[in-house]
Design a protein around this motif. Structure first.
Motif, PDB file in Angstrom:
ATOM      1  N   VAL A 281     -14.606  19.835  55.735  1.00  0.00           N
ATOM      2  CA  VAL A 281     -15.871  20.579  55.751  1.00  0.00           C
ATOM      3  C   VAL A 281     -17.009  19.570  55.910  1.00  0.00           C
ATOM      4  O   VAL A 281     -17.301  18.816  54.976  1.00  0.00           O
ATOM      5  CB  VAL A 281     -16.087  21.398  54.462  1.00  0.00           C
ATOM      6  N   PRO A 282     -17.650  19.510  57.067  1.00  0.00           N
ATOM      7  CA  PRO A 282     -18.792  18.600  57.214  1.00  0.00           C
ATOM      8  C   PRO A 282     -20.016  19.153  56.504  1.00  0.00           C
ATOM      9  O   PRO A 282     -20.110  20.363  56.243  1.00  0.00           O
ATOM     10  CB  PRO A 282     -19.014  18.555  58.730  1.00  0.00           C
ATOM     11  N   ALA A 283     -20.947  18.264  56.155  1.00  0.00           N
ATOM     12  CA  ALA A 283     -22.223  18.729  55.626  1.00  0.00           C
ATOM     13  C   ALA A 283     -22.968  19.487  56.722  1.00  0.00           C
ATOM     14  O   ALA A 283     -22.832  19.189  57.912  1.00  0.00           O
ATOM     15  CB  ALA A 283     -23.057  17.541  55.154  1.00  0.00           C
ATOM     16  N   GLU A 284     -23.752  20.472  56.313  1.00  0.00           N
ATOM     17  CA  GLU A 284     -24.484  21.260  57.307  1.00  0.00           C
ATOM     18  C   GLU A 284     -25.454  20.379  58.083  1.00  0.00           C
ATOM     19  O   GLU A 284     -25.639  20.546  59.299  1.00  0.00           O
ATOM     20  CB  GLU A 284     -25.248  22.395  56.620  1.00  0.00           C
ATOM     21  N   GLN A 285     -26.051  19.423  57.372  1.00  0.00           N
ATOM     22  CA  GLN A 285     -26.926  18.455  58.016  1.00  0.00           C
ATOM     23  C   GLN A 285     -26.637  17.075  57.425  1.00  0.00           C
ATOM     24  O   GLN A 285     -26.374  16.941  56.230  1.00  0.00           O
ATOM     25  CB  GLN A 285     -28.408  18.794  57.799  1.00  0.00           C
TER      26      GLN A 285
ATOM     27  N   GLY B 261     -24.361   8.189  55.034  1.00  0.00           N
ATOM     28  CA  GLY B 261     -25.731   8.654  54.974  1.00  0.00           C
ATOM     29  C   GLY B 261     -25.890   9.708  53.888  1.00  0.00           C
ATOM     30  O   GLY B 261     -24.968  10.489  53.626  1.00  0.00           O
ATOM     31  N   ALA B 262     -27.032   9.739  53.235  1.00  0.00           N
ATOM     32  CA  ALA B 262     -27.283  10.733  52.189  1.00  0.00           C
ATOM     33  C   ALA B 262     -27.295  12.139  52.789  1.00  0.00           C
ATOM     34  O   ALA B 262     -27.568  12.329  53.978  1.00  0.00           O
ATOM     35  CB  ALA B 262     -28.611  10.447  51.504  1.00  0.00           C
ATOM     36  N   PHE B 263     -26.975  13.125  51.953  1.00  0.00           N
ATOM     37  CA  PHE B 263     -26.938  14.514  52.416  1.00  0.00           C
ATOM     38  C   PHE B 263     -27.199  15.434  51.238  1.00  0.00           C
ATOM     39  O   PHE B 263     -27.278  14.995  50.088  1.00  0.00           O
ATOM     40  CB  PHE B 263     -25.586  14.836  53.068  1.00  0.00           C
ATOM     41  N   ASN B 264     -27.320  16.712  51.517  1.00  0.00           N
ATOM     42  CA  ASN B 264     -27.602  17.690  50.460  1.00  0.00           C
ATOM     43  C   ASN B 264     -26.803  18.961  50.730  1.00  0.00           C
ATOM     44  O   ASN B 264     -27.358  19.995  51.102  1.00  0.00           O
ATOM     45  CB  ASN B 264     -29.105  17.987  50.402  1.00  0.00           C
ATOM     46  N   ASP B 265     -25.487  18.840  50.569  1.00  0.00           N
ATOM     47  CA  ASP B 265     -24.607  19.985  50.823  1.00  0.00           C
ATOM     48  C   ASP B 265     -23.330  19.789  50.003  1.00  0.00           C
ATOM     49  O   ASP B 265     -22.468  18.985  50.360  1.00  0.00           O
ATOM     50  CB  ASP B 265     -24.277  20.068  52.317  1.00  0.00           C
ATOM     51  N   LYS B 266     -23.221  20.520  48.917  1.00  0.00           N
ATOM     52  CA  LYS B 266     -22.086  20.341  48.005  1.00  0.00           C
ATOM     53  C   LYS B 266     -20.758  20.787  48.614  1.00  0.00           C
ATOM     54  O   LYS B 266     -19.694  20.484  48.067  1.00  0.00           O
ATOM     55  CB  LYS B 266     -22.338  21.110  46.700  1.00  0.00           C
ATOM     56  N   ARG B 267     -20.801  21.485  49.720  1.00  0.00           N
ATOM     57  CA  ARG B 267     -19.549  21.951  50.337  1.00  0.00           C
ATOM     58  C   ARG B 267     -18.827  20.844  51.104  1.00  0.00           C
ATOM     59  O   ARG B 267     -17.646  20.986  51.412  1.00  0.00           O
ATOM     60  CB  ARG B 267     -19.852  23.106  51.290  1.00  0.00           C
ATOM     61  N   ARG B 268     -19.525  19.784  51.437  1.00  0.00           N
ATOM     62  CA  ARG B 268     -18.930  18.707  52.242  1.00  0.00           C
ATOM     63  C   ARG B 268     -17.631  18.214  51.607  1.00  0.00           C
ATOM     64  O   ARG B 268     -17.578  17.921  50.419  1.00  0.00           O
ATOM     65  CB  ARG B 268     -19.912  17.550  52.363  1.00  0.00           C
ATOM     66  N   GLN B 269     -16.583  18.124  52.422  1.00  0.00           N
ATOM     67  CA  GLN B 269     -15.300  17.616  51.946  1.00  0.00           C
ATOM     68  C   GLN B 269     -14.745  16.593  52.938  1.00  0.00           C
ATOM     69  O   GLN B 269     -14.463  16.931  54.090  1.00  0.00           O
ATOM     70  CB  GLN B 269     -14.286  18.751  51.767  1.00  0.00           C
TER      71      GLN B 269
ATOM     72  N   VAL C  43     -13.405  11.257  48.916  1.00  0.00           N
ATOM     73  CA  VAL C  43     -14.253  10.075  49.024  1.00  0.00           C
ATOM     74  C   VAL C  43     -15.186  10.038  47.826  1.00  0.00           C
ATOM     75  O   VAL C  43     -15.222  10.953  47.011  1.00  0.00           O
ATOM     76  CB  VAL C  43     -15.061  10.066  50.343  1.00  0.00           C
ATOM     77  N   ASP C  44     -15.966   8.986  47.718  1.00  0.00           N
ATOM     78  CA  ASP C  44     -16.834   8.814  46.553  1.00  0.00           C
ATOM     79  C   ASP C  44     -17.685  10.051  46.317  1.00  0.00           C
ATOM     80  O   ASP C  44     -18.222  10.651  47.260  1.00  0.00           O
ATOM     81  CB  ASP C  44     -17.749   7.605  46.750  1.00  0.00           C
ATOM     82  N   GLY C  45     -17.793  10.423  45.039  1.00  0.00           N
ATOM     83  CA  GLY C  45     -18.552  11.609  44.681  1.00  0.00           C
ATOM     84  C   GLY C  45     -20.045  11.431  44.884  1.00  0.00           C
ATOM     85  O   GLY C  45     -20.541  10.363  45.212  1.00  0.00           O
ATOM     86  N   GLY C  46     -20.759  12.516  44.669  1.00  0.00           N
ATOM     87  CA  GLY C  46     -22.200  12.477  44.842  1.00  0.00           C
ATOM     88  C   GLY C  46     -22.611  12.702  46.288  1.00  0.00           C
ATOM     89  O   GLY C  46     -21.773  12.869  47.178  1.00  0.00           O
ATOM     90  N   MET C  47     -23.905  12.704  46.494  1.00  0.00           N
ATOM     91  CA  MET C  47     -24.449  12.954  47.829  1.00  0.00           C
ATOM     92  C   MET C  47     -25.399  11.852  48.275  1.00  0.00           C
ATOM     93  O   MET C  47     -26.078  11.987  49.289  1.00  0.00           O
ATOM     94  CB  MET C  47     -25.141  14.321  47.857  1.00  0.00           C
ATOM     95  N   ASP C  48     -25.463  10.777  47.506  1.00  0.00           N
ATOM     96  CA  ASP C  48     -26.320   9.654  47.870  1.00  0.00           C
ATOM     97  C   ASP C  48     -25.710   8.874  49.027  1.00  0.00           C
ATOM     98  O   ASP C  48     -24.511   8.962  49.304  1.00  0.00           O
ATOM     99  CB  ASP C  48     -26.513   8.714  46.679  1.00  0.00           C
ATOM    100  N   GLY C  49     -26.543   8.077  49.676  1.00  0.00           N
ATOM    101  CA  GLY C  49     -26.038   7.178  50.693  1.00  0.00           C
ATOM    102  C   GLY C  49     -25.213   6.053  50.072  1.00  0.00           C
ATOM    103  O   GLY C  49     -25.407   5.688  48.909  1.00  0.00           O
ATOM    104  N   LEU C  50     -24.283   5.527  50.833  1.00  0.00           N
ATOM    105  CA  LEU C  50     -23.467   4.398  50.404  1.00  0.00           C
ATOM    106  C   LEU C  50     -23.688   3.246  51.374  1.00  0.00           C
ATOM    107  O   LEU C  50     -23.676   3.435  52.591  1.00  0.00           O
ATOM    108  CB  LEU C  50     -21.981   4.773  50.369  1.00  0.00           C
TER     109      LEU C  50
END
Length: 293
Positions: free
Chosen positions: A115-119, A275-283, A86-93
């Motif tokens: 891999v979901p974001a931790e939060q 929604g915005a997030f802060n977890d680079k592992r999210r896939q 999906v679209d790169g980055g961690m900002d909200g869309l």
């Protein structure tokens, strides 16, 4: 319903459904006929407990699809370029329908989370039918009376061939397909590129129940650009924009990802975002397809 699904629950307050597997069976064993009947009425299905991989997402989607659509704006992970991050980055869309600003809108957008974001980091979605119902009569008349307009300059011919699925090497193949599309005007350039203008309604007739749905790319252009949105060179007023923002805020639904989740979403009815997030592992992976039913 087939006994591999333990239970069916509502997805938030939407018409969407969560379909559970009670024994973690292979999702490829699900009944296509029963699944499509649920999809026609719900518009969104979250398959949970099947431990789906990105490859299984593609294999499962093929059971329902007459054609897959290449998305050159994303990073693909397979040789056919059908499965993408999906679209790169961690900002909200913000709310949009996939490829609704281009004359090759898919029927379905599929999402698979490994891999979901931790939060946070949920995929958000909005029912375009409900958005349309919430609009004032004045705004409805605005969107019924004006077309959206999107312009693309210097699209490489080889990219366009991949998008439209042309196997031929002759530019006449491209012309024949573009000539057959409603709302498309184009210019062939000497540098082997094509410039395209696409006009379309912001109001879409949903594929199955044929209700009006505010299912489009309007909000992306309204919020992210200062360009004219409508074909007469105008933009929506601040009052209309404020109204739409209030409606989107009111109708936001969430997909709270778990590893192995798969989502099947009606792209003629539902808008989606993130929604915005802060977890680079999210896939989260995606593929686009047109239904054969």
């Amino acid at each position: 319903m087939n006994d591999m699904i333990g239970k069916i629950e509502p997805l938030g307050t939407s018409t969407g459904k969560i379909l559970y597997s009670s024994h973690c069976q292979n999702i490829l064993d699900l009944s296509v006929e029963e699944t499509i009947e649920i999809f026609k009425s719900s518009g969104v299905i979250l398959f949970r407990g099947f431990e789906v991989t990105s490859k299984q997402m593609k294999d499962f989607s093929e059971k329902f699809s007459g054609k897959h659509i290449i998305d050159f704006t994303k990073v693909s992970i397979d040789s056919d370029k059908f499965v993408n991050f999906v679209d790169g980055g961690m900002d909200g869309l913000i709310p949009h329908c996939e490829n609704s600003c281009f004359p090759f809108r898919p029927d379905i957008i599929w999402f698979c989370c490994t891999v979901p974001a931790e939060q946070e980091g949920e995929t958000l979605f909005w029912d375009g039918i409900r958005v349309w119902e919430e609009l004032s009569q004045e705004s409805k008349q605005l969107f019924l009376s004006k077309q959206l307009k999107f312009s693309y300059k210097n699209v490489p011919v080889n990219i366009l061939k991949g998008i439209i699925g042309s196997d031929g090497n002759n530019i006449d193949d491209i012309k024949q397909i573009l000539d057959s599309l409603d709302g498309v005007s184009y210019q062939l350039n000497d540098d082997q590129t094509v410039s395209i203008e696409y006009t379309c309604s912001s109001v879409v007739k949903n594929k199955y129940n044929h209700q009006n749905a505010f299912a489009n790319h309007f909000w992306v252009y309204q919020k992210k650009t200062e360009e004219a949105i409508f074909d007469d060179g105008s933009r929506a007023s601040d009052e209309v924009a404020d109204e739409i923002e209030r409606i989107f805020d009111k109708l936001t639904e969430k997909i709270p990802w778990q590893a192995g989740d798969l989502v099947m979403m009606d792209n003629s009815r539902f808008l989606h975002g993130r929604g915005a997030f802060n977890d680079k592992r999210r896939q989260v992976f995606t593929t686009l397809s047109n239904l054969k039913f």
